[in-house]
Design an enzyme around this catalytic site. Structure first.
Site, short mmCIF file in Angstrom:
data_model
loop_
_atom_site.label_atom_id
_atom_site.label_comp_id
_atom_site.label_asym_id
_atom_site.label_seq_id
_atom_site.Cartn_x
_atom_site.Cartn_y
_atom_site.Cartn_z
N ARG A 47 25.67 54.73 97.20
CA ARG A 47 25.26 55.30 95.90
C ARG A 47 24.63 56.67 96.12
O ARG A 47 24.88 57.62 95.39
CB ARG A 47 24.31 54.36 95.14
CG ARG A 47 23.80 55.00 93.86
CD ARG A 47 23.21 54.05 92.82
NE ARG A 47 22.57 52.87 93.34
CZ ARG A 47 21.38 52.85 93.95
NH1 ARG A 47 20.69 53.95 94.09
NH2 ARG A 47 20.89 51.71 94.39
N TYR A 99 34.91 67.80 72.75
CA TYR A 99 35.52 66.48 72.95
C TYR A 99 34.72 65.41 72.19
O TYR A 99 33.49 65.38 72.27
CB TYR A 99 35.58 66.17 74.46
CG TYR A 99 35.99 64.76 74.75
CD1 TYR A 99 37.18 64.23 74.24
CD2 TYR A 99 35.20 63.92 75.53
CE1 TYR A 99 37.55 62.93 74.48
CE2 TYR A 99 35.58 62.61 75.78
CZ TYR A 99 36.75 62.11 75.25
OH TYR A 99 37.11 60.81 75.50
N ASP A 171 31.46 73.26 79.97
CA ASP A 171 32.51 72.28 80.27
C ASP A 171 33.79 73.07 80.52
O ASP A 171 34.36 73.66 79.61
CB ASP A 171 32.65 71.31 79.08
CG ASP A 171 33.65 70.20 79.33
OD1 ASP A 171 34.58 70.41 80.13
OD2 ASP A 171 33.53 69.13 78.70
N LYS A 196 41.23 65.15 84.49
CA LYS A 196 42.31 65.97 83.92
C LYS A 196 42.99 66.82 85.00
O LYS A 196 43.59 66.28 85.89
CB LYS A 196 41.74 66.84 82.79
CG LYS A 196 40.75 66.11 81.88
CD LYS A 196 41.37 64.90 81.21
CE LYS A 196 40.40 64.29 80.22
NZ LYS A 196 40.47 62.86 80.11
#
Ligand code: P1T
Length: 380
Positions: A47, A99, A171, A196
């Site tokens: 982690r 988005y 972004d 993406k």
């Protein structure tokens, strides 16, 4: 290194000290042996750190011209980490056209924790100053925006952010570092849905952040470790592999995007067309200044503004697949009002231009002729 070399070698100098494998090994492990408590080879528990993830994080930093990269389990997990730097009472000025999932995270999760959001059009960077007050801690910009391809002037926005001593996060999902480098333009944080174009093959979900500032990096690494929204090593490997061909794919996405935009522009059934490469796009000049090319995302409406026609159109497509998401090698089509942006109330959506007849295309890297023929038959 220049960009095309960085996509392949950036941050990968020490890929595999054990055997010299050319590709980053997939360290499919949750933990690492220690010879004595605290005595280890740099990794304790996956982690807080994993060598495959570190390889990806260094590659991400390299292509964005940043110092520190961080990978997360999704684009939204990356945004979530940025917002967790804020405290109740803080305010955020965000792009209004963004988005739907980002809007939902802001409005349905963080608003409930006492953070106030101002959703504003950012095409005019000076106009946003009236939303800034001493409680404002962050400006969140998405450019080009999803799905209307609005462009924000990142340099101008960074001057506003610096003047008021607030963070600017961009972004960069639609453009990628191939087309635009927000850190070079003055942003503090660059974020990606690596799901993406960075991954590029529609086979994973992953998010990323890249920053230059040491303290900011430390804060974000702490949140990454403490909240735990990390990706697995296999997905990190796949994004690393995707980044190696990013420049080739983005070049072809942009060429095919231009061909599709030009085809739609002259089609009698098309009403509004959104692609920043068009000379009559309202922010074309800014796009030309801050982007290398204009990418493969194209949105449009058909004449008559009929939802039924939009739905029939996406159903008729044969090469474009009707699906959520974008940025893969294959062309996708979507209906934002019922798919990616359904979480934004209809009245809010329509004010922005996300009307029921809007269609969004993620133009892939297939043969241009086949894509145009497919659009032609579906429009017919
Ligand atoms: O899906 P995820 O990896 O969590 O990324 C969220 C996200 C963030 N920012 C932008 C600009 C995005 O487009 C996305 C995800 N978008 C889609 C799934 C979509 O079809 O638009």
């Amino acid at each position: 290194m220049k960009f095309n070399t960085k996509t392949i070698h950036g941050g990968q100098e020490n890929t595999d000290p054990a055997y010299g494998s050319v590709m980053q090994p997939i360290y499919q492990t949750s933990t690492y042996s220690q010879t004595s408590p605290g005595q280890h080879k740099g990794f304790e528990y996956s982690r807080s750190g994993n060598p495959t993830r570190s390889g990806l994080e260094q590659a991400l930093a390299s292509i964005e011209n940043g110092k520190h990269g961080l990978a997360f389990g999704s684009g939204l997990a990356a945004i979530d980490a940025v917002l967790k730097m804020l405290k109740p009472g803080d305010e955020v000025v965000s792009t209004s056209d963004l988005y739907g999932g980002t809007y939902r995270l802001f409005n349905s999760i963080f608003k409930g924790f006492g953070i106030k959001f101002h959703f504003v059009g950012m095409q005019d960077s000076e106009a946003i100053e009236k939303y800034i007050n001493p409680k404002t801690k962050l400006i969140w910009a998405e450019t080009p925006s999803n799905p209307l391809m609005n462009i924000t002037d990142i340099s101008a926005l960074s001057e506003v952010a610096k003047k008021h001593k607030i963070l600017l996060a961009v972004d960069n999902t639609f453009a990628t570092a191939y087309l635009q480098k927000p850190l070079d333009l003055g942003a503090d944080i660059v974020m990606h849905s690596a799901t993406k174009y960075l991954g590029g093959h529609s086979d994973l979900v992953l998010g990323s952040l890249v920053v230059n500032d040491e303290k900011l990096a430390e804060q974000l690494y702490f949140i990454q470790k403490a909240s735990g929204g990390i990706p697995g090593p296999m997905d990190c490997f796949l994004v690393l592999r995707g980044i190696k061909t990013l420049h080739l794919r983005m070049q072809r996405h942009s060429e095919n995007g231009r061909a599709v935009a030009e085809f739609l522009k002259s089609h009698p059934k098309v009403e509004n067309l959104y692609w920043p490469g068009l000379e009559d796009h309202p922010n074309h000049e800014i796009a030309k200044r801050q982007m290398k090319d204009f990418g493969g995302m194209v949105s449009f409406t058909t004449k008559g503004n009929s939802k039924q026609n939009a739905i029939r159109f996406v159903e008729k497509l044969k090469i474009f697949t009707l699906a959520e998401s974008l940025g893969g090698v294959e062309s996708l089509a979507g209906h934002p009002a019922t798919m990616t942006h359904a979480s934004i109330p209809k009245s809010e959506r329509e004010k922005l231009g996300v009307v029921d007849s809007l269609i969004r295309l993620s133009v892939g890297i297939e043969d241009e002729e086949d894509l145009l023929k497919d659009l032609e038959q579906a429009l017919a």
